[in-house]
Design an enzyme around this catalytic site. Structure first.
Site, PDB file in Angstrom:
ATOM      1  N   ASP A  92      -4.649   2.135  -5.107  1.00  0.00           N
ATOM      2  CA  ASP A  92      -5.147   3.317  -4.397  1.00  0.00           C
ATOM      3  C   ASP A  92      -4.460   4.553  -4.957  1.00  0.00           C
ATOM      4  O   ASP A  92      -3.370   4.485  -5.529  1.00  0.00           O
ATOM      5  CB  ASP A  92      -4.918   3.194  -2.894  1.00  0.00           C
ATOM      6  N   GLU A 156      -1.061   2.158  -0.509  1.00  0.00           N
ATOM      7  CA  GLU A 156       0.322   2.642  -0.566  1.00  0.00           C
ATOM      8  C   GLU A 156       0.401   4.140  -0.311  1.00  0.00           C
ATOM      9  O   GLU A 156       1.304   4.630   0.380  1.00  0.00           O
ATOM     10  CB  GLU A 156       0.931   2.307  -1.931  1.00  0.00           C
TER      11      GLU A 156
END
Length: 451
Positions: A92, A156
């Site tokens: 991500d 994250e």
């Protein structure tokens, strides 16, 4: 780079690495599904799962984590009786911010002036490719000498803790002798560095309300309590005159005694405008690695364009608080919430909502794994000795792993050196850093297996 078979193999794989990173960067995998389609994150996760399968990984799975995102897991068996190493990265990415400010489109990998530009190129899709390169180089030169687990996180950057909670619920999944977190970076490009500390983080959303509805500023302004003004006063209370963070009850005088960050170098890395002062006190290393730091990430209020002459009834802000090792993030969150309530002026109604949280981390740099990494980095970066530095950012999973597996060694390396400008516009990765760190990781795995 001095000639050795592993280095030669990695060098030959760099065109493939660029092609793969181009494919990965093209996924708009921002784990905020109000901004970007979930399908973009799912596409990136499936790409990584396919890449692991192609490398012979077993038990490849898309793990549905409690925050509604997916992490990718795979296991590559090594020789019988070998040690187990867990390799971590995340797919991500941060939103691109102002896309118009990018020199080239954020989700296209573009080579310019010797660097590869694109969102996630360094943080941390480049880390995924780094792990793949290291493993391929070993497979081409005698095989991978350890059992390898790979975990690639899907949220994250959001700080929503999905993988941490999943790991706590499935503690057997990520057990390893050593973990290599591929999500930090060298202190300076070309200077091999392991990250010894990470600050923890808390995210709190603050809502201030004063009126039942907006009012005409001519008719009521001057006596009607303005929620936006109250919020501004509240936010200002979080900093001293010199810009130091001041949360009531939160210590902020710690000192960093390791590698120092020269002020002029920091100004250049941060691209501070001429004549603008740095904030805080103490050394730069004190400020960014050893002390708390508050940042207002966003404010909800009327934009300038289209604003009306109104006293605002409500306003809200998202506040980030980074805390150094030795400070409990849960207690820091409570102190921040208490500060917010105590410093909200005029009796305005205020509420707080916890959005995300992660503990700080301190590595044991005297462990055998660090000796193996130092030896590997000396080969990958000839003439340079491995350095240890702090990092002001947060990787919440580190503390979760340290708590779950207290005997496990945790190393932090990665591609996010200062020129990478992660989280900013025009993020980029140095292909030279990608090549050298891939060699270092491969040699580390070999050294560690033999140790």
């Amino acid at each position: 780079m001095s000639s050795n078979p592993v280095a030669e193999t990695v060098a030959s794989l760099m065109p493939r690495a660029k092609a793969e990173l181009t494919e990965l960067v093209a996924f708009k995998s921002v784990a905020d599904f109000d901004q970007y389609p979930r399908s973009e994150s799912e596409g990136a996760a499936n790409w990584i799962a396919d890449a692991l399968r192609a490398e012979g990984f077993q038990d490849v799975a898309l793990l549905d984590t409690p925050d509604g995102t997916q992490s990718v897991y795979g296991y590559l068996p090594g020789p019988e009786g070998a040690k187990t190493v867990l390799l971590y990265a995340h797919y991500d990415v941060q939103p691109p911010l102002d896309e118009a400010a990018w020199t080239t489109p954020p989700f296209e990998l573009v080579e310019r002036d010797g660097r590869w530009y694109g969102r996630g190129s360094a943080d941390c899709k480049g880390g995924v490719v780094m792990h793949l390169l290291a493993l391929r180089a070993l497979k081409a030169n005698g095989g991978v000498p350890v059992h390898v687990k790979v975990i690639v996180e899907g949220s994250e950057e959001q700080g929503t803790g999905g993988l941490e909670r999943y790991a706590e619920e499935h503690p057997e999944l990520l057990t390893a002798d050593t973990v290599v977190i591929g999500d930090s970076g060298n202190f300076r490009a070309g200077l091999p560095t392991v990250t010894a500390t990470l600050r923890g983080m808390t995210l709190v959303r603050v809502q201030v309300d004063t009126l039942e509805g907006n009012l005409h500023s001519g008719q009521f302004g001057g006596a009607a309590p303005d929620a936006l003004a109250a919020l501004i006063r509240l936010l200002d209370s979080l900093r001293a005159k010199d810009g130091s963070t001041t949360v009531d009850g939160l210590a902020g005088e710690a000192a960093w005694d390791g590698l120092q960050y020269e002020e002029q170098a920091f100004r250049e890395d941060a691209k501070v405008l001429d004549g603008v002062e740095l904030i805080g006190s103490g050394t730069v290393a004190d400020r960014v690695w050893a002390r708390p730091a508050v940042t207002v990430l966003g404010i909800d209020c009327p934009p300038v364009v289209g604003a009306t002459p109104s006293v605002q009834a409500g306003a809200r802000a998202l506040i980030s608080l980074r805390v150094p090792p030795g400070v409990d993030a849960v207690e820091a969150t409570k102190l921040l919430e208490a500060h917010v309530e105590a410093h909200t002026p005029w009796g305005a109604r205020v509420s707080t909502e916890r959005i995300g949280q992660g503990q700080a981390f301190r590595a044991d740099t005297s462990s055998p794994a660090y000796a193996s990494m130092a030896e590997a980095m000396a080969v990958a970066y000839p003439g340079q000795e491995m350095q240890s530095s702090g990092m002001g950012g947060s990787i919440p999973l580190c503390n979760t792993l340290a708590s779950l597996y207290p005997e496990t060694e945790i190393l932090l390396i990665g591609l996010s050196e200062p020129e990478a400008q992660i989280h900013a516009v025009n993020e980029s990765v140095s292909p030279d850093e990608l090549e050298r760190l891939s060699v270092a990781e491969a040699l580390f795995l070999r050294n560690y297996a033999a140790g």
